[in-house]
Design a protein around this motif. Structure first.
Motif, PDB file in Angstrom:
ATOM      1  N   SER A 126       0.819  -1.203   0.017  1.00 26.19           N
ATOM      2  CA  SER A 126      -0.004  -0.079   0.119  1.00 26.19           C
ATOM      3  C   SER A 126       1.040   1.277  -0.038  1.00 26.19           C
ATOM      4  O   SER A 126       0.505   1.990  -0.782  1.00 26.19           O
ATOM      5  CB  SER A 126      -0.934   0.131   1.182  1.00 26.19           C
ATOM      6  N   ARG A 129       2.490   1.857  -3.634  1.00 23.32           N
ATOM      7  CA  ARG A 129       1.207   2.226  -4.512  1.00 23.32           C
ATOM      8  C   ARG A 129       0.994   3.768  -4.131  1.00 23.32           C
ATOM      9  O   ARG A 129       0.991   4.703  -5.199  1.00 23.32           O
ATOM     10  CB  ARG A 129      -0.028   1.622  -4.430  1.00 23.32           C
ATOM     11  N   LEU A 212      -1.384   1.017   6.406  1.00 16.76           N
ATOM     12  CA  LEU A 212      -2.404   0.610   5.655  1.00 16.76           C
ATOM     13  C   LEU A 212      -3.547   1.886   5.812  1.00 16.76           C
ATOM     14  O   LEU A 212      -4.129   2.245   4.762  1.00 16.76           O
ATOM     15  CB  LEU A 212      -3.030  -0.734   5.936  1.00 16.76           C
ATOM     16  N   CYS A 215      -2.447   5.060   4.057  1.00 20.55           N
ATOM     17  CA  CYS A 215      -2.566   4.976   2.590  1.00 20.55           C
ATOM     18  C   CYS A 215      -3.901   5.310   2.249  1.00 20.55           C
ATOM     19  O   CYS A 215      -4.266   5.663   1.038  1.00 20.55           O
ATOM     20  CB  CYS A 215      -1.815   3.914   2.295  1.00 20.55           C
ATOM     21  N   THR A 216      -4.815   4.372   3.008  1.00 17.63           N
ATOM     22  CA  THR A 216      -6.207   4.253   2.380  1.00 17.63           C
ATOM     23  C   THR A 216      -6.904   5.707   2.449  1.00 17.63           C
ATOM     24  O   THR A 216      -7.539   5.933   1.604  1.00 17.63           O
ATOM     25  CB  THR A 216      -7.014   3.296   3.244  1.00 17.63           C
ATOM     26  N   HIS A 234      -8.292  -1.614  -3.887  1.00 14.32           N
ATOM     27  CA  HIS A 234      -7.199  -2.413  -3.624  1.00 14.32           C
ATOM     28  C   HIS A 234      -6.765  -2.235  -2.201  1.00 14.32           C
ATOM     29  O   HIS A 234      -6.952  -3.090  -1.438  1.00 14.32           O
ATOM     30  CB  HIS A 234      -6.199  -2.608  -4.715  1.00 14.32           C
ATOM     31  N   ASP A 235      -6.586  -1.324  -1.754  1.00 11.62           N
ATOM     32  CA  ASP A 235      -5.990  -0.878  -0.558  1.00 11.62           C
ATOM     33  C   ASP A 235      -7.003  -0.925   0.553  1.00 11.62           C
ATOM     34  O   ASP A 235      -6.754  -1.471   1.575  1.00 11.62           O
ATOM     35  CB  ASP A 235      -5.531   0.620  -0.694  1.00 11.62           C
ATOM     36  N   THR A 239      -6.779  -3.246   4.035  1.00 13.21           N
ATOM     37  CA  THR A 239      -6.963  -2.905   5.195  1.00 13.21           C
ATOM     38  C   THR A 239      -8.037  -3.166   6.075  1.00 13.21           C
ATOM     39  O   THR A 239      -7.772  -3.681   7.113  1.00 13.21           O
ATOM     40  CB  THR A 239      -7.217  -1.352   4.980  1.00 13.21           C
TER      41      THR A 239
END
Length: 362
Positions: A126, A129, A212, A215-216, A234-235, A239
């Protein structure tokens, strides 16, 4: 398999008479019976599912170079290493440790390194990305993406080995009540036991989950295209799944640490904690096959390759012929519409000029 004791069913706590409640022994025979009956089956099933899922993803990485990425590949390697330790714990849960002292340390090392690294690699994907998208948006990058991925891999393995070394330094075999057990021996250093529990929570759950979550949450702020929104799905999938798998286990480990600090000391509470560590640990260990399954299901390219690989030659040719017929039908329809349009255009011109095939008079 408690993180501080590779297999709970043979621990001293199940047999000792140190814990008293109303001047009676705190017996844990029910916990021992549960672990002997349930854990070998669970470890065996988890091992089989993990081999299928991880080898499937590994074969796709080997076969298709376009699908091969550094961090997901290392996540698969880490999960496979974790899977290799499960048969040993299954045998241990059913009887005793029969593999010797050196194997006790080696399997414990593999188990702890792969446990830490798997969670850290999930978080690293994550983070990688997010950094790639952020660098594309800002058009500034000090380190290229391939070099950054290599640095992440080195840091993850280094942190995992250092974290596992603290555990393995206390692991050894000993004979207890006529059976050999492979467990931690802290002797006169009880503070290390509490430290390792908190280390497991911080390095195994808190750090990966915060990465996580960051990033989310931050990804929609830098996402400016549909492709980045796909990455967001995806993330958020990883998570949510990571939290569901590891949060209950981390809570129980924290409660065990409080128990080591003698905040909880009742026998019934101790037994409930032992049951809880078994159940939540089994939930957490399902990550070993859920990680590759989730990666395949959320990655459309990987899923498409797997779906095509699972088709028989007849099904593949039939699908190709169907797609070809659909394309030819569409092409025929387009050509027919073009001819009709041309004819209509010719009729309209003829209606305006009846003698259009002859030269116009001067």
């Amino acid at each position: 398999m408690d993180v501080l004791n590779p297999e709970d069913n043979s621990y001293d706590d199940y047999y000792n008479a140190d814990e008293l409640e109303d001047f009676g022994l705190c017996k844990k025979t029910h916990v021992k019976e549960f672990s002997i009956a349930f854990l070998p089956v669970f470890y065996s099933v988890t091992c089989a599912l993990s081999i299928i899922a991880n080898l499937t993803l590994l074969i796709l990485f080997i076969r298709y170079k376009t699908l091969r990425k550094v961090l997901p590949l290392h996540m698969v390697i880490s999960d496979i290493l974790f899977t290799l330790s499960l048969p040993f714990w299954a045998v241990y849960a059913s009887s005793e440790w029969i593999f010797g002292d050196h194997s006790c340390k080696a399997i414990s090392l593999i188990y702890m390194v792969s446990l830490y690294s798997s969670n850290l690699f999930v978080a690293s994907q994550s983070l990688q990305r997010f950094l790639d998208i952020a660098c594309v948006v800002s058009t500034t990058s000090i380190i290229s993406s391939p070099k950054r991925n290599i640095i992440m891999c080195i840091l993850v393995w280094l942190l995992s080995v250092l974290g596992a070394a603290a555990h393995v330094s206390f692991v050894a075999t000993q004979k207890f009540h006529g059976q050999y057990i492979c467990t931690h021996h802290f002797d006169d250093k009880p503070g290390w036991k509490i430290y390792l529990r908190f280390q497991m929570n911080i390095l195994g759950f808190v750090v990966p989950f915060l990465v996580l979550l960051f990033c989310t949450v931050r990804l929609p702020c830098v996402a400016v295209a549909r492709s980045t929104l796909k990455v967001f799905r995806h993330d958020i999938g990883f998570t949510v799944m990571f939290f569901l798998l590891w949060f209950p286990y981390s809570i129980v480990i924290f409660l065990h640490a409080l128990q080591d600090l003698h905040i909880f000391y009742a026998c019934t509470t101790n037994i409930h904690f032992d049951f809880a560590i078994h159940v939540t640990e089994c939930i957490a260990f399902m990550h070993v096959f859920i990680n590759p399954v989730l990666y395949i299901s959320l990655n459309k390219k990987v899923w498409r390759r797997l779906r095509n690989a699972c088709k028989t030659p007849r099904e593949y040719l039939l699908e190709e012929s169907n797609s070809s017929s659909i394309i030819s039908t569409l092409d025929g329809a387009i050509e027919l519409k073009a001819v009709q349009r041309y004819q209509a255009h010719g009729l309209s011109v003829s209606a305006e000029r009846p003698g259009n095939f002859l030269p116009e008079p001067m």
